[in-house]
Design an enzyme around this catalytic site. Structure first.
Site, PDB file in Angstrom:
ATOM      1  N   CYS A  43     -42.006  95.129   2.499  1.00 24.71           N
ATOM      2  CA  CYS A  43     -43.029  96.064   2.021  1.00 24.71           C
ATOM      3  C   CYS A  43     -44.231  95.328   1.429  1.00 24.71           C
ATOM      4  CB  CYS A  43     -42.402  97.001   0.989  1.00 24.71           C
ATOM      5  SG  CYS A  43     -43.595  98.088   0.220  1.00 24.71           S
ATOM      6  N   CYS A  48     -45.771  97.632   4.259  1.00 22.48           N
ATOM      7  CA  CYS A  48     -46.594  98.718   3.708  1.00 22.48           C
ATOM      8  C   CYS A  48     -47.892  98.240   3.050  1.00 22.48           C
ATOM      9  CB  CYS A  48     -45.832  99.490   2.636  1.00 22.48           C
ATOM     10  SG  CYS A  48     -44.052  99.488   2.790  1.00 22.48           S
ATOM     11  N   GLY A 178     -44.780 103.034  20.561  1.00 21.51           N
ATOM     12  CA  GLY A 178     -45.320 104.359  20.250  1.00 21.51           C
ATOM     13  C   GLY A 178     -44.917 104.840  18.869  1.00 21.51           C
ATOM     14  N   GLY A 264     -40.031  98.382  17.838  1.00 21.49           N
ATOM     15  CA  GLY A 264     -38.861  98.708  17.032  1.00 21.49           C
ATOM     16  C   GLY A 264     -38.442  97.571  16.128  1.00 21.49           C
ATOM     17  N   ALA A 343     -45.548 109.240   5.687  1.00 22.10           N
ATOM     18  CA  ALA A 343     -46.923 109.201   6.180  1.00 22.10           C
ATOM     19  C   ALA A 343     -47.031 108.188   7.303  1.00 22.10           C
ATOM     20  CB  ALA A 343     -47.864 108.804   5.048  1.00 22.10           C
ATOM     21  N   HIS A 439     -61.012 125.204  -3.973  1.00 27.96           N
ATOM     22  CA  HIS A 439     -62.080 125.332  -2.992  1.00 27.96           C
ATOM     23  C   HIS A 439     -63.289 124.484  -3.387  1.00 27.96           C
ATOM     24  CE1 HIS A 439     -64.395 127.297   0.120  1.00 27.96           C
ATOM     25  NE2 HIS A 439     -65.378 127.471  -0.750  1.00 27.96           N
TER      26      HIS A 439
HETATM   27  C1  FAD Z   1     -45.494  96.771   9.411  1.00 30.73           C
HETATM   28  C2  FAD Z   1     -44.635  97.622   8.509  1.00 30.73           C
HETATM   29  C3  FAD Z   1     -45.217  98.664   7.815  1.00 30.73           C
HETATM   30  C4  FAD Z   1     -44.455  99.460   6.970  1.00 30.73           C
HETATM   31  N1  FAD Z   1     -45.058 100.475   6.311  1.00 30.73           N
HETATM   32  C5  FAD Z   1     -44.337 101.265   5.480  1.00 30.73           C
HETATM   33  C6  FAD Z   1     -44.973 102.311   4.743  1.00 30.73           C
HETATM   34  O1  FAD Z   1     -46.177 102.538   4.880  1.00 30.73           O
HETATM   35  N2  FAD Z   1     -44.211 103.049   3.893  1.00 30.73           N
HETATM   36  C7  FAD Z   1     -42.870 102.815   3.739  1.00 30.73           C
HETATM   37  O2  FAD Z   1     -42.227 103.501   2.941  1.00 30.73           O
HETATM   38  N3  FAD Z   1     -42.242 101.839   4.446  1.00 30.73           N
HETATM   39  C8  FAD Z   1     -42.947 101.070   5.300  1.00 30.73           C
HETATM   40  N4  FAD Z   1     -42.323 100.051   5.983  1.00 30.73           N
HETATM   41  C9  FAD Z   1     -40.862  99.893   5.842  1.00 30.73           C
HETATM   42  C10 FAD Z   1     -40.507  99.154   4.549  1.00 30.73           C
HETATM   43  O3  FAD Z   1     -41.199  97.931   4.496  1.00 30.73           O
HETATM   44  C11 FAD Z   1     -39.005  98.928   4.513  1.00 30.73           C
HETATM   45  O4  FAD Z   1     -38.345 100.169   4.679  1.00 30.73           O
HETATM   46  C12 FAD Z   1     -38.560  98.305   3.196  1.00 30.73           C
HETATM   47  O5  FAD Z   1     -39.206  97.094   2.960  1.00 30.73           O
HETATM   48  C13 FAD Z   1     -37.035  98.097   3.222  1.00 30.73           C
HETATM   49  O6  FAD Z   1     -36.620  97.439   2.062  1.00 30.73           O
HETATM   50  P1  FAD Z   1     -35.297  96.570   2.058  1.00 30.73           P
HETATM   51  O7  FAD Z   1     -35.023  96.224   0.645  1.00 30.73           O
HETATM   52  O8  FAD Z   1     -34.239  97.240   2.843  1.00 30.73           O
HETATM   53  O9  FAD Z   1     -35.645  95.249   2.899  1.00 30.73           O
HETATM   54  P2  FAD Z   1     -36.875  94.260   2.878  1.00 30.73           P
HETATM   55  O10 FAD Z   1     -37.993  94.747   2.072  1.00 30.73           O
HETATM   56  O11 FAD Z   1     -37.125  93.942   4.304  1.00 30.73           O
HETATM   57  O12 FAD Z   1     -36.311  92.979   2.130  1.00 30.73           O
HETATM   58  C14 FAD Z   1     -35.308  92.193   2.677  1.00 30.73           C
HETATM   59  C15 FAD Z   1     -35.483  90.784   2.132  1.00 30.73           C
HETATM   60  O13 FAD Z   1     -34.311  90.049   2.418  1.00 30.73           O
HETATM   61  C16 FAD Z   1     -34.671  88.728   2.757  1.00 30.73           C
HETATM   62  N5  FAD Z   1     -33.537  88.180   3.503  1.00 30.73           N
HETATM   63  C17 FAD Z   1     -33.049  88.579   4.704  1.00 30.73           C
HETATM   64  N6  FAD Z   1     -31.942  87.893   5.006  1.00 30.73           N
HETATM   65  C18 FAD Z   1     -31.721  87.030   3.982  1.00 30.73           C
HETATM   66  C19 FAD Z   1     -30.714  86.057   3.703  1.00 30.73           C
HETATM   67  N7  FAD Z   1     -29.685  85.858   4.532  1.00 30.73           N
HETATM   68  N8  FAD Z   1     -30.802  85.343   2.560  1.00 30.73           N
HETATM   69  C20 FAD Z   1     -31.824  85.552   1.686  1.00 30.73           C
HETATM   70  N9  FAD Z   1     -32.794  86.458   1.896  1.00 30.73           N
HETATM   71  C21 FAD Z   1     -32.731  87.198   3.025  1.00 30.73           C
HETATM   72  C22 FAD Z   1     -35.941  88.911   3.562  1.00 30.73           C
HETATM   73  O14 FAD Z   1     -36.700  87.718   3.597  1.00 30.73           O
HETATM   74  C23 FAD Z   1     -36.625  90.017   2.787  1.00 30.73           C
HETATM   75  O15 FAD Z   1     -37.470  89.507   1.790  1.00 30.73           O
HETATM   76  C24 FAD Z   1     -43.062  99.212   6.816  1.00 30.73           C
HETATM   77  C25 FAD Z   1     -42.462  98.163   7.522  1.00 30.73           C
HETATM   78  C26 FAD Z   1     -43.240  97.372   8.357  1.00 30.73           C
HETATM   79  C27 FAD Z   1     -42.595  96.250   9.108  1.00 30.73           C
END
Ligand code: FAD
Length: 460
Positions: A43, A48, A178, A264, A343, A439
């Site tokens: 994020c 994001c 898409g 994806g 969004a 309005h």
């Molecule tokens: C281009 C893009 C735009 C997005 N826009 C939005 C948005 O506008 N609004 C929204 O709500 N969501 C958005 N998202 C989705 C959002 O970023 C994710 O849903 C969110 O970050 C998920 O959080 P998480 O904690 O699951 O994983 P992440 O935030 O992905 O964190 C996982 C972390 O684990 C670390 N990691 C992985 N494996 C290991 C390991 N073995 N050892 C140590 N560290 C490791 C990674 O480096 C990473 O820092 C977007 C995603 C992308 C790719």
């Protein structure tokens, strides 16, 4: 606990992992979090936040066009990509620093490196000769972009990760995909003056969204100059002296400077040692969890994108809170995935909460009432713009509850956050109508929609 180095070891310092680690450490437990890249996760670092900065940078060109209609003139307005990149990276570094500092303040130990499970209680940090044990482990490793590796020439294509750091702004880009990331980046590049083509193999963009939203947005982004090619995919990508030639299945050949695949994302589970720890995957390759985010191993939980439930930052954070309450506060909780607003920061943007019309037709036994309006926003009155806003309410015909709200148009992400309160609260159409309009705004249409779309009430 005496037998382990930590009460909780979190793998991944992204949206979910950071929240879970902080809450648990603040609750008095000994917690560590491992991060292989930068604190803040997708994020903050490559999702994001930088994306929204890019959207805001690119929207300026449209704002300038509108401004000209109001009598402003801009001689020599131009955009400098390196200046933008530098400002963005400074801000991202600042935010990542805040996340790291907050972990420290809460007493969480930050371990830099890639963590791999050795067994259900042991984590090794690869290449560092470090091993830690923990009573409980939380996997929050997120997701990573997927692209079709067997496609000839795919090595020339970038994903969203590289799109944040392009050394220079290309003149031409082709984006394959898409989903929301593809559509958002198409808007970003088009707004920055890049000749942009979006190709998608399905019949329309934004699969899973309401059909009216999909059709409306496809038309609107074309008005903003994006060439949309549907029902088509790559045969190969060929590098030539002048660029990258995209050979498409329909015989089209399109030369661009950059090809981006936004086709994806997959859960980040590769080489994580899940088998050694007894953590199973589901059929889609995500970590299998129960409603409380517990994996198939008794002392291991997983939250966020790695579980592929609803891949959004606020959802990962809520899953972290529910995990903490369940495991450390004796207050079993699971996140409620209903009526989560979302969004798409396309240009124009989309705001959605609740059911699409077709989902509502499947779940509302007495049918649905549908209210739709399309209009030109007041802001564009002086521009001659053909752009239109779409607003749509989907109402359960029996209970009269508003079960879906769909908006395509300026500020729709801001509007949908508030509309989500009413949808989550289960308010009826009559209660929406009893709310007096503000309005002149666009949002007032949401409380003044009177005409049911003809033939709308039906179980369809
Ligand atoms: C281009 C893009 C735009 C997005 N826009 C939005 C948005 O506008 N609004 C929204 O709500 N969501 C958005 N998202 C989705 C959002 O970023 C994710 O849903 C969110 O970050 C998920 O959080 P998480 O904690 O699951 O994983 P992440 O935030 O992905 O964190 C996982 C972390 O684990 C670390 N990691 C992985 N494996 C290991 C390991 N073995 N050892 C140590 N560290 C490791 C990674 O480096 C990473 O820092 C977007 C995603 C992308 C790719």
């Amino acid at each position: 606990m005496a037998d382990y180095d930590y009460d909780l070891f979190v793998i991944g310092a992204g949206s979910g992992g950071v929240r879970a680690a902080r809450l648990t450490a603040l609750g008095g437990k000994k917690v560590a979090v491992a991060e292989e890249y930068r604190v803040g996760g997708t994020c903050v670092i490559r999702g994001c936040v930088p994306k929204k900065f890019m959207v805001m940078a690119s929207e300026v060109s449209h704002a300038l066009e509108i401004a000209e209609g109001y009598g402003w003139s801009f001689d020599n307005a131009k955009f400098d990509w390196p200046t933008f990149l530098e400002a963005k990276d400074v801000e991202i570094a600042r935010l990542s620093g805040i996340y790291a500092a907050n972990l420290g303040k809460a007493g969480v130990e930050l371990v830099h490196g890639r963590a791999v499970l050795k067994d259900a209680h042991t984590v090794e940090i690869i290449g560092k000769n470090q091993t830690f044990t923990a009573e409980k482990i939380l996997i929050a490793t997120g997701g990573r972009p997927w692209k079709p590796e067997s496609l000839p020439g795919i090595e020339h294509a970038i994903t969203s990760e590289e799109a944040f750091h392009l050394p220079q702004l290309p003149k031409r880009i082709l984006i394959a995909g898409g989903g929301y990331i593809a559509v958002e980046f198409a808007g970003i590049f088009a707004g920055l003056g890049v000749e942009t083509t979006l190709i998608y193999r399905g019949p329309n963009i934004l699969r899973g969204f309401d059909d009216d939203v999909r059709a409306h947005l496809a038309g609107e982004i074309e008005k903003r100059g994006i060439k949309v090619v549907l029902g088509c995919q790559h045969e190969k990508i060929e590098k030539t002296a002048t660029g990258l030639v995209n050979h498409l299945e329909n015989g089209m050949k399109l030369e661009t400077d950059v090809v981006m695949f936004a086709t994806g994302r997959i859960p980040h589970v590769k080489d994580l040692g899940l088998e050694a720890a007894g953590v199973e995957l589901n059929d889609e390759g995500a970590i299998k969890v129960d409603p409380y985010s517990k994996t198939t191993a008794d002392n291991i939980w997983a939250i966020g994108d790695v579980t592929d439930r609803m891949n959004l930052t606020p959802v990962a954070i809520r899953e972290a809170v529910a995990f903490h309450q369940t495991v450390y506060r004796d207050n079993p909780q699971h996140f409620d995935y209903e009526a989560v607003a979302t969004a798409v920061f396309s240009q124009p943007p989309v705001g959605v909460v609740g059911l699409s019309e077709s989902e509502a037709r499947r779940s509302c036994s007495a049918g649905v009432d549908v209210y739709v309006t399309r209009f030109r926003p007041m802001k564009y009155a002086f521009t001659g713009s053909e752009e239109r806003v779409l607003m749509k309410l989907v109402v359960d015909a029996q209970s009269q509850r508003v079960v879906g709200v769909h908006i395509v148009g300026p500020d729709s992400p801001e509007m949908i956050q508030l509309a989500a309160i009413a949808v989550k609260a289960g308010l009826t159409k009559a209660q929406w109508d009893a709310t007096c309009a503000v309005h002149p705004t666009m949002a007032e249409e949401l409380v003044t929609l009177k005409e049911k779309q003809s033939g709308a009430t039906s179980a369809g």
